[in-house]
Design a protein around this motif. Sequence first.
Motif, PDB file in Angstrom:
ATOM      1  N   MET A 114       0.795  -1.229   0.000  1.00 23.94           N
ATOM      2  CA  MET A 114       0.000   0.000   0.000  1.00 23.94           C
ATOM      3  C   MET A 114       0.826   1.276   0.000  1.00 23.94           C
ATOM      4  N   CYS A 115       2.097   1.185   0.363  1.00 26.56           N
ATOM      5  CA  CYS A 115       2.952   2.379   0.403  1.00 26.56           C
ATOM      6  C   CYS A 115       4.375   2.006  -0.021  1.00 26.56           C
TER       7      CYS A 115
ATOM      8  N   SER B   2      -3.791   5.673   1.345  1.00 26.93           N
ATOM      9  CA  SER B   2      -5.154   5.170   1.185  1.00 26.93           C
ATOM     10  C   SER B   2      -5.257   3.745   1.739  1.00 26.93           C
ATOM     11  N   PHE B   3      -6.380   3.465   2.388  1.00 23.30           N
ATOM     12  CA  PHE B   3      -6.687   2.156   2.966  1.00 23.30           C
ATOM     13  C   PHE B   3      -5.753   1.773   4.123  1.00 23.30           C
TER      14      PHE B   3
ATOM     15  N   TYR C  59      -6.642   1.937  -6.168  1.00 20.30           N
ATOM     16  CA  TYR C  59      -7.471   0.740  -6.338  1.00 20.30           C
ATOM     17  C   TYR C  59      -6.628  -0.462  -6.773  1.00 20.30           C
ATOM     18  N   GLN C  60      -5.608  -0.224  -7.578  1.00 22.61           N
ATOM     19  CA  GLN C  60      -4.731  -1.318  -8.003  1.00 22.61           C
ATOM     20  C   GLN C  60      -3.972  -1.896  -6.810  1.00 22.61           C
ATOM     21  N   ARG C  61      -3.502  -1.010  -5.928  1.00 24.73           N
ATOM     22  CA  ARG C  61      -2.801  -1.485  -4.723  1.00 24.73           C
ATOM     23  C   ARG C  61      -3.765  -2.230  -3.806  1.00 24.73           C
TER      24      ARG C  61
ATOM     25  N   ALA D 260      -4.231  -5.630  -5.125  1.00 27.41           N
ATOM     26  CA  ALA D 260      -3.037  -6.443  -4.831  1.00 27.41           C
ATOM     27  C   ALA D 260      -3.043  -6.904  -3.379  1.00 27.41           C
ATOM     28  N   LEU D 261      -3.482  -6.022  -2.475  1.00 30.28           N
ATOM     29  CA  LEU D 261      -3.580  -6.395  -1.060  1.00 30.28           C
ATOM     30  C   LEU D 261      -4.609  -7.504  -0.858  1.00 30.28           C
ATOM     31  N   MET D 262      -5.762  -7.370  -1.504  1.00 32.46           N
ATOM     32  CA  MET D 262      -6.801  -8.408  -1.404  1.00 32.46           C
ATOM     33  C   MET D 262      -6.266  -9.761  -1.857  1.00 32.46           C
TER      34      MET D 262
END
Length: 308
Positions: A36-37, A69-70, A184-186, A189-191
């Motif tokens: 995410m970062c 984000s998130f 949203y792409q990250r 990827a996390l999901m």
Amino acid sequence: MRLLKNKDIDRDWWDEIIASSPLNDPYPYSWYLDIMCPGWQAYYDEEVNAVMPVPGYRKALIHYIHTPSFIQRLGIYSPGSDSGDVQARFLARLTYDFPLVDLCIHGKSGIPEIKYSSRNNYYLDLGKNYKTLYNSFTAACKRDVKLAKEANPDFVPGIPSGDAIDLFIKGPGKLLKGLSRSDYQRLQALMEYCRSAGLGEIVGVYKDKSLIYSLFYIKHAGKITALFISTSMESRIRRSGYFIINHLLEEFAGSARVYDFAGSELKGVEKFILSFGSAGEEYFSIYSNRLLPPLKQLVEYRRKRANR
């Protein structure tokens, strides 16, 4: 205190420190931050064996700190409870090194240069049996759970990550500012990482083969963290959120975990969360702007517009 570059951070060492901290969110773990970062750095205070993730960004000539984000919040992590002095030392260094800081963290310290805004997170202790949890629901919540069940929905696990994100973009995402395609792409990827590693799942409800509600949760470090929810008008009519949350509470009741609703600034969502008998905990948004005029005034103006 040292500022560690991303390439110099040993992930196993880092995750051991995070796991030993009493703060048990998934956000500061290396696998979460890496997705995410990308390029995150960290402060390390060897004297007290404490670390702080530093999510740095660069725009034009400004190198600034911002909550990704998130990620709900970050902070200072160590094997023991951090004193106010330790936190103050970290935040003083952060605001000295970076002229612009806009970050959500666990605690608060009395540094006059920092503006603090209080925020709320909500959680539910799952160490109790389901009957006890259900008895703590409000009367309105019990009624909505009953009505949701009467619609005969199916609890569907394994929702495709792309479908969950598309539903969000078409619904609640229309009202949100600041989320980019790369965010949203990250998230996707996390999901996918969490599912493949057995750390999370996307569950939801369909109507006539169309997804109307989904919830992505992470199961890690003693918590069930509700990270991303997609809704639709149909799901609100059918009260699908009540059905899914009740199902998860029933599934994980007695597990000695905590269900983390992750909070919300929206009054309607906050009312929904509180209806399940959740308890609140405070965290803070910190803000420091030491940019020189007129750049300082420009950033302040844009921040006020974004927060309207």
